[in-house]
Scaffold this motif. Structure first.
Motif, short mmCIF file in Angstrom:
data_model
loop_
_atom_site.label_atom_id
_atom_site.label_comp_id
_atom_site.label_asym_id
_atom_site.label_seq_id
_atom_site.Cartn_x
_atom_site.Cartn_y
_atom_site.Cartn_z
N LYS A 128 93.65 22.21 39.80
CA LYS A 128 93.35 22.77 41.11
C LYS A 128 94.73 22.91 42.07
N ASP A 129 95.19 21.86 42.08
CA ASP A 129 96.49 21.60 42.93
C ASP A 129 97.76 22.09 42.49
N GLY A 130 97.72 22.50 41.07
CA GLY A 130 98.90 23.12 40.52
C GLY A 130 100.04 21.92 39.82
N LYS A 131 99.63 20.96 39.84
CA LYS A 131 100.44 19.73 39.13
C LYS A 131 99.85 19.38 37.65
N GLY A 132 100.86 19.19 36.95
CA GLY A 132 100.70 18.72 35.62
C GLY A 132 100.46 17.40 35.13
N GLU A 133 100.33 17.23 34.02
CA GLU A 133 100.24 15.69 33.48
C GLU A 133 101.38 15.33 32.90
N PHE A 134 102.04 14.38 33.63
CA PHE A 134 103.50 13.80 33.18
C PHE A 134 103.32 12.87 31.88
N ILE A 135 104.24 13.09 30.95
CA ILE A 135 103.81 12.17 29.64
C ILE A 135 105.29 11.58 29.48
N PRO A 136 105.36 10.21 29.73
CA PRO A 136 106.60 9.56 29.82
C PRO A 136 107.29 9.60 28.35
N PRO A 137 108.50 9.37 28.02
CA PRO A 137 108.99 9.17 26.76
C PRO A 137 108.88 7.80 26.47
N VAL A 138 108.56 7.55 24.78
CA VAL A 138 108.59 6.33 24.40
C VAL A 138 110.13 5.78 24.03
N VAL A 139 110.65 4.77 24.95
CA VAL A 139 111.91 4.42 25.17
C VAL A 139 111.90 2.70 24.90
N GLU A 140 112.97 2.36 24.94
CA GLU A 140 113.18 0.82 24.69
C GLU A 140 112.83 0.03 26.05
N GLU A 141 112.40 -1.12 25.91
CA GLU A 141 112.08 -1.79 27.36
C GLU A 141 113.41 -1.81 27.92
N GLY A 142 113.00 -1.62 29.43
CA GLY A 142 114.04 -1.70 30.25
C GLY A 142 115.04 -0.50 30.55
N VAL A 143 114.68 0.56 29.83
CA VAL A 143 115.44 1.72 30.12
C VAL A 143 114.54 2.65 30.90
N THR A 144 115.21 3.17 31.93
CA THR A 144 114.48 3.83 32.94
C THR A 144 115.26 5.00 33.34
N GLY A 145 114.44 6.29 33.84
CA GLY A 145 115.22 7.64 34.00
C GLY A 145 115.36 8.56 32.75
N ALA A 146 114.68 8.29 31.67
CA ALA A 146 114.56 9.10 30.28
C ALA A 146 113.63 10.19 30.75
N PRO A 147 114.13 11.45 30.40
CA PRO A 147 112.96 12.49 30.70
C PRO A 147 111.83 12.49 29.66
N GLY A 148 110.73 12.94 30.24
CA GLY A 148 109.70 13.23 29.31
C GLY A 148 109.25 14.51 29.44
#
Length: 154
Positions: free
Chosen positions: A95-115
């Motif tokens: 009801k608040d207009g927000k979606g469900e974010f699903i992060p990507p499957v990436v190697e440990e220590g990798v940040t900032g990858a799009p999902g």
């Protein structure tokens, strides 16, 4: 450092086991809640006209579905449903207009990858309705991307 043994805690072992089972069942139910939902990605959207990011999508009336768009919240940008309160045919899960974010499957220590973000809807019946998703930072007034999606429930 305090150390406790299970027997030292003021917990009945039967209630502890039952509570643990209930929590695990609840988690399983939540995880299974959207398992059988048809997910439509940007590749499934049919271009509707000459305007950029103006699409059509055919779905089945009465069946829950998800619209999935690429997202990278580490940049501060998130998609949101621009018109959740004005929808008549489609019932959004949020009801608040927000979606469900699903992060990507990436190697440990990798940040900032799009999902991806999923927006769930259930058509109340047959008909057409336009959904508009906007990609912007919460503190900014103007989105950097807009997706208009005419949903046809048949």
């Amino acid at each position: 450092m305090l150390q406790y043994k299970l027997n030292d805690l003021p917990i009945n072992s039967n209630s502890f086991v039952m509570s643990t089972i209930c929590i695990l069942l609840l988690i399983l139910c939540i995880a299974q809640g959207n398992k059988d939902v048809k997910v439509y990605t940007e590749e499934d959207f049919e271009e509707r006209g000459p305007e950029k990011n103006d699409y059509r999508l055919a779905v089945k009336a009465g069946e829950k579905f998800a619209v999935q768009v690429k997202s990278n919240p580490t940049t501060g940008y998130m998609w949101h449903l621009a018109n959740p309160g004005s929808l008549k045919l489609l019932t959004p899960a949020s009801k608040d207009g927000k979606g469900e974010f699903i992060p990507p499957v990436v190697e440990e220590g990798v940040t900032g990858a799009p999902g991806v973000e999923n927006y769930y809807f259930t058509p109340k019946g047959k008909g057409e309705e336009t959904v508009q998703l906007e990609y912007q930072r919460e503190w900014e007034n103007k989105p950097i991307a807009v997706v208009k999606l005419l949903i046809s429930a048949e």
